[in-house]
Design an enzyme around this catalytic site. Structure first.
Site, PDB file in Angstrom:
ATOM      1  N   TYR A 139      33.722  23.606 -25.971  1.00 50.22           N
ATOM      2  CA  TYR A 139      34.147  22.187 -25.667  1.00 50.22           C
ATOM      3  C   TYR A 139      32.930  21.242 -26.257  1.00 50.22           C
ATOM      4  CZ  TYR A 139      34.889  18.327 -22.288  1.00 50.22           C
ATOM      5  OH  TYR A 139      35.164  17.101 -21.850  1.00 50.22           O
ATOM      6  N   LYS A 166      37.615  22.218 -28.150  1.00 46.51           N
ATOM      7  CA  LYS A 166      38.200  20.651 -27.788  1.00 46.51           C
ATOM      8  C   LYS A 166      37.232  19.648 -28.347  1.00 46.51           C
ATOM      9  CE  LYS A 166      38.708  17.837 -23.783  1.00 46.51           C
ATOM     10  NZ  LYS A 166      38.641  17.606 -22.116  1.00 46.51           N
TER      11      LYS A 166
END
Length: 300
Positions: A139, A166
């Site tokens: 992330y 992400k």
């Protein structure tokens, strides 16, 4: 070339955690919220991330949210669990739990607060991979205070089960460069809601977002229109979404999202203290501007 790491496409909601001040989950509301969003076109959920307030929730609350979501999903949608924590022991425990529950993947910001070098960050992700046995997504969030570079991603893709990341950044040149790694065999998911269309245009496989919670149909329309080659419809939907996003940024994004959901009948509680909570005057002003946008007529 088969891109076996690209396991997640479409739009997935960064699901709000429906909880009271003691960390108890409003289970009925959470289940109804998931069903409502799936009916509107969401393909799955990102649990206990930033929007879900995972880093400030107690680990037992985080586990319960995952268990409820898995039961409600009934294998009809995808679930990614953010397990990031300030200490590796907690992150490992949450990763092991996610693997036992049987979600589709785990995700985590890099270890935060202290400054870690690349070898230590890689060891962190390796430990999560080892105990969960699940696909894992990095992330890349500015909130973690770690600059995840293309070279770092390339090195971390050697970790067993690592499939991608992400990407919560406006640097779409860097995102596209990362997407080209390993011949494109990397799952890259757009983070910023207000630039979903930009991310898709630069190669993102899908999107995960906070404001998807309160306008799921609109974000499904952005994705579906883009995939169908209808850029004009996708663009107009993105511009429309951004008007509400601008309002949420003005008053507080998660605070505003939870207020909207409470208004719609989904008991979601408030942000974990001492995060922002509306005063009566702020709530009245927010809802007045929401009414001017014709939210219930135009965004649901």
């Amino acid at each position: 070339m088969e891109h076996k790491n690209v396991k997640f496409t479409g739009v997935m909601s960064a699901l709000v955690s429906c909880i009271d001040d003691e960390g108890n989950v409003f289970e009925d509301s959470m289940r109804r919220l998931m069903r409502w969003q799936l009916d509107a076109g969401m393909k799955g959920f990102y649990l206990t991330g930033g929007t879900g307030e995972g880093p400030v929730l107690q680990k037992e609350t985080r586990k319960r949210i995952v268990e409820i979501a898995k039961d409600e999903a009934k294998n009809q949608c995808r679930l990614i669990v953010h397990v990031g924590a300030i200490d590796l022991k907690t992150a490992v425990e949450l990763a092991r739990h996610a693997g036992a529950v049987g979600v589709d993947a785990i995700s985590s910001v890099p270890p935060f607060f202290f400054r870690y070098g690349e070898p230590q960050i890689k060891d962190y992700y390796q430990a999560l991979s080892d105990v969960s046995g699940l696909p894992i997504l990095m992330y890349a969030s500015p909130l973690a205070g770690v600059n995840i570079t293309k070279d770092m991603v390339d090195h971390f893709m050697d970790i067993p089960n690592m499939i991608g990341l992400k990407w919560t950044s406006y640097d779409y040149y860097a995102m596209h460069s990362i997407k080209e790694l390993r011949g494109g065999n990397i799952n890259v998911i757009n983070g910023p809601d207000e630039t979903l269309l930009c991310g898709l245009s630069m190669g993102a496989d899908g999107g995960i977002g906070a404001t998807y919670n309160v306008m799921p149909k609109l974000f499904a329309q952005i994705y579906d229109s883009f995939k169908a080659g209808d850029m004009e419809t996708a663009q107009q939907a993105q511009f429309k979404a951004n008007k509400l996003i601008e309002l949420l940024i003005k008053y507080g994004v998660v605070c505003g999202i939870k207020d909207i959901l409470n208004m719609l009948g989904f008991q979601s509680g408030y942000q974990v203290y001492p995060q922002k909570r509306f005063t009566d005057d702020e709530q009245a002003a927010f809802r007045a501007e929401l009414k001017k946008l014709r939210y219930e007529d135009e965004y649901l």
